[in-house]
Design an enzyme around this catalytic site. Structure first.
Site, PDB file in Angstrom:
ATOM      1  N   HIS A  46      42.683 -26.364   9.414  1.00  0.00           N
ATOM      2  CA  HIS A  46      41.807 -25.476   9.943  1.00  0.00           C
ATOM      3  C   HIS A  46      42.314 -24.759  11.156  1.00  0.00           C
ATOM      4  CE1 HIS A  46      37.910 -23.544   9.465  1.00  0.00           C
ATOM      5  NE2 HIS A  46      37.228 -24.150  10.412  1.00  0.00           N
ATOM      6  N   ASN A  96      33.570 -23.121  15.486  1.00  0.00           N
ATOM      7  CA  ASN A  96      32.255 -22.204  15.395  1.00  0.00           C
ATOM      8  C   ASN A  96      32.020 -21.764  16.807  1.00  0.00           C
ATOM      9  OD1 ASN A  96      32.201 -23.498  12.704  1.00  0.00           O
ATOM     10  ND2 ASN A  96      30.194 -24.281  13.220  1.00  0.00           N
ATOM     11  N   ASN A 142      34.104 -19.238   9.964  1.00  0.00           N
ATOM     12  CA  ASN A 142      33.153 -19.551  10.852  1.00  0.00           C
ATOM     13  C   ASN A 142      33.772 -19.002  12.207  1.00  0.00           C
ATOM     14  OD1 ASN A 142      30.868 -20.339   9.636  1.00  0.00           O
ATOM     15  ND2 ASN A 142      31.529 -22.528   9.578  1.00  0.00           N
TER      16      ASN A 142
END
Length: 214
Positions: A46, A96, A142
């Site tokens: 990520h 996020n 996100n």
């Protein structure tokens, strides 16, 4: 007279430019490149966008110039690319909320959404594949969604770095937040090199043009 972004950035920007050997440039010749990810998780899939930013900083000779800016909760480094300036950014907020750091930095440097590059992981592409996308939806990411919301625009160019999608939907979260396997790690160095090449070539081309649009 300085551009508005320079006035807002104040003493920190003057110090950072001095440290990097840069002079103020006209608007439209400055670009923000943000590597999306989670702070403290540098080796996870990520956070591959942050790995690309690390490679970009090494290529541009500013790998030792990262400085924390508390106003945008990010690490920043300034680099020159021909007549252009690059502002490299690694958010210190969770994925996020990455958009809050990106939008604040864009405000400080007087940049529009079209002058902000996002570099992030892409589930729907296998590891080793890259794609440069000019604007559009977040496609379920996100971090990109946060940037669109905070910048109030979806016009940001995005370098999508493939990390592959696991066969079972229930495994997506563990896959994304997990570290690259030893086999995948062997593929990373050339992938990061190609990602840096793609970004720099695209920015050079846009910097030569009469406007700052994609």
């Amino acid at each position: 007279m300085q551009p508005p972004g320079l006035l807002r950035a104040g003493p920190w920007l003057s110090w950072a430019m001095s440290r990097c050997g840069l002079e103020p440039r006209p608007p439209g010749k400055r670009w923000l490149v943000a590597g999306l990810g989670n702070p403290g998780m540098p080796r996870t899939r990520h956070s591959v966008g942050m790995a690309v930013l690390g490679q970009l900083a090494r290529r541009l000779g500013v790998a030792e110039s990262w400085a924390r800016d508390r106003r945008c909760a990010a690490d920043l480094a300034l680099a020159s690319l021909g007549d252009a300036q690059l502002v490299l950014l690694r958010p210190r907020r969770l994925m996020n909320a990455n958009g809050r750091s990106v939008a604040r930095a864009a405000e400080l440097f007087g940049l529009t959404a079209e002058e902000v590059y996002l570099v992030h992981d892409e589930l729907d592409k296998p590891l080793g594949k890259l794609a440069l996308k000019l604007g559009g939806s977040a496609r379920g990411h996100n971090g990109v969604r946060s940037c669109i919301s905070c910048l109030n625009s979806n016009a940001m160019p995005r370098l999508r770095v493939g990390i592959g999608r696991p066969p079972h939907p229930d495994a997506v979260q563990a896959h994304v937040l997990g570290c690259f396997s030893p086999t995948e790690q062997e593929l990373l160095p050339p992938l990061l090199e190609r990602a840096a090449d793609l970004l720099l070539d695209h920015i050079r081309e846009r910097s030569r043009g009469p406007s700052s649009g994609p």
